[in-house]
Design an enzyme around this catalytic site. Sequence first.
Site, PDB file in Angstrom:
ATOM      1  N   ASP A 157       0.792  -1.235   0.000  1.00  0.00           N
ATOM      2  CA  ASP A 157       0.000   0.000   0.000  1.00  0.00           C
ATOM      3  C   ASP A 157       0.825   1.287   0.000  1.00  0.00           C
ATOM      4  O   ASP A 157       1.805   1.397   0.755  1.00  0.00           O
ATOM      5  CB  ASP A 157      -0.852   0.081   1.270  1.00  0.00           C
ATOM      6  CG  ASP A 157      -1.557  -1.202   1.629  1.00  0.00           C
ATOM      7  OD1 ASP A 157      -1.496  -2.169   0.866  1.00  0.00           O
ATOM      8  OD2 ASP A 157      -2.191  -1.219   2.702  1.00  0.00           O
TER       9      ASP A 157
HETATM   10  N1  DQQ Z   1      -2.192  -3.775   3.860  1.00  0.00           N
HETATM   11  C1  DQQ Z   1      -3.610  -3.893   3.923  1.00  0.00           C
HETATM   12  C2  DQQ Z   1      -3.979  -2.945   5.015  1.00  0.00           C
HETATM   13  C3  DQQ Z   1      -2.886  -3.127   5.984  1.00  0.00           C
HETATM   14  C4  DQQ Z   1      -1.684  -3.313   5.121  1.00  0.00           C
HETATM   15  C5  DQQ Z   1      -4.227  -3.596   2.603  1.00  0.00           C
HETATM   16  C6  DQQ Z   1      -0.692  -4.282   5.648  1.00  0.00           C
HETATM   17  O1  DQQ Z   1      -5.230  -3.183   5.566  1.00  0.00           O
HETATM   18  O2  DQQ Z   1      -2.725  -2.003   6.830  1.00  0.00           O
HETATM   19  O3  DQQ Z   1      -3.469  -4.073   1.532  1.00  0.00           O
HETATM   20  O4  DQQ Z   1       0.420  -4.377   4.798  1.00  0.00           O
END
Ligand code: DQQ
Length: 468
Positions: free
Chosen positions: A29
Amino acid sequence: MTKSLSSTGQQDFHRPSYHFLPAANWMNDPNGVIQWKGRYHLFYQYNPDGAYHANMHWGHAVSDDLARWQELPVAIAPTPDSPDQGGIFSGCVGNHDGRPVAVYTGVNDDYSVQTQCLALGNDELTEWRKHPRNPVVGEVPAHLGQRRDFRDPFVWRQDDQWYMALSAHIVGVGGAVLLYRSADLIDWEYLHPLYVGDRARHGRNFECANFFRLGEKWVLIISVQWDQAPTNTIYLVGRLEDLRFIPEREGVYDAGYSYASLMHFDESGRPLIYSWIREGREVDLQRAAGWSGVQAIPRVLSLDSQNRLLSQPVPEIEKLRRTRHRFAPSDIAPVDLPVRGLALDIEAEFDVSVADTCGIELAVAPDGEEKAAIVYERDTGTLRIDRHYRRGESEIDSAPQGLAHRPDAGDMLQLRILLDGSVLEVIADGRSRVTSRIYPSSADNRGVGLVAPTALRALDIWEMASIW
Ligand code: DQQ
């Protein structure tokens, strides 16, 4: 069986050349996107140990122009014996009285405890000090009926207060976005759910909710985990009444590999959105490549007259355009075009009334057997991406992708396509988006072709410069 590139000695032609990704390892992300003193900062979920999801840190990159990025050292790392000892999950950066403050989810080792934490940055956003009061939000509201999905803070200023949207779900009901309020980013009051989804229509769990105003409307963008289907991103447009979001329209933000989108307003007030483009190949192949995950080209958001969410790649990337190939309809008899490349920016217009299907083929093998076809199908009103591989590649996802789409009055379909190694970003009429991944088996798969050349009305193809 696809061999690892290191074993074949070939250049890694799956690796994008004008999209940002770190030099090596895993990225997911986008986090903490902000323009700070003129520079664009992009933080991102990053595992310094390898190309797999574990040991989350916030990686960091900066850009002066949104086209070229420079990777900097890791910005935020887990602290042993603290609420984030298992990882620094997603979040954002707020400007509190001129100080950059990272608001993120800290997790324990098995991710079963998720709390919201702060880190205070220096003026370069390169050094971050954890706040002594972490976690600043530790209690999960009991009415959720679960404790594990409680993360991804998104904060904004409104009426001299800070508000925070947190992503979660309510057991048996569906995804939920929780609303909190604070004067100082430290003491938070839980108000109520800003929005609760319907499990059948909006999936099981929400992640990475963004909530922001565009003109007279409020927009909620959510990354959705479904019971059966792959993840995707949706958007809702509506109004805010008594601090509760009332949707008036909803749609798909992206029907493909784009996920965990994160927006911010830059210093000129432009609403910009970033997204993680995940991989479409097995974990072993990702590890062998040594990298995993790409950032989408940042896009500018707007609403059209029907309050549909439009997004266009930032105009800044046009400075990466090099040789231009322009085709007028009268030029085009052949199905194969005299252009080759795996780093292309394409603008095309088709008259969909002329043929049952029309579109463009990319990454076409010399014998035509392997390719990615971006096809509009008039009868079903579907924008599709079909990925053709020479043999079944069980390690590579080749399932058809697509979503419903109809051009507005006039039958003209405008496609914007960004091809970059294994990344394919497709936007139809600014409002229907499918992001794809393709993994050609040979660097010779560089051909460009047309589906139903007679339907073509305009076509520009630019070869793109590398940003590295
Ligand atoms: N990636 C998820 C999120 C979390 C993060 C979404 C963990 O919910 O915070 O891809 O790497």
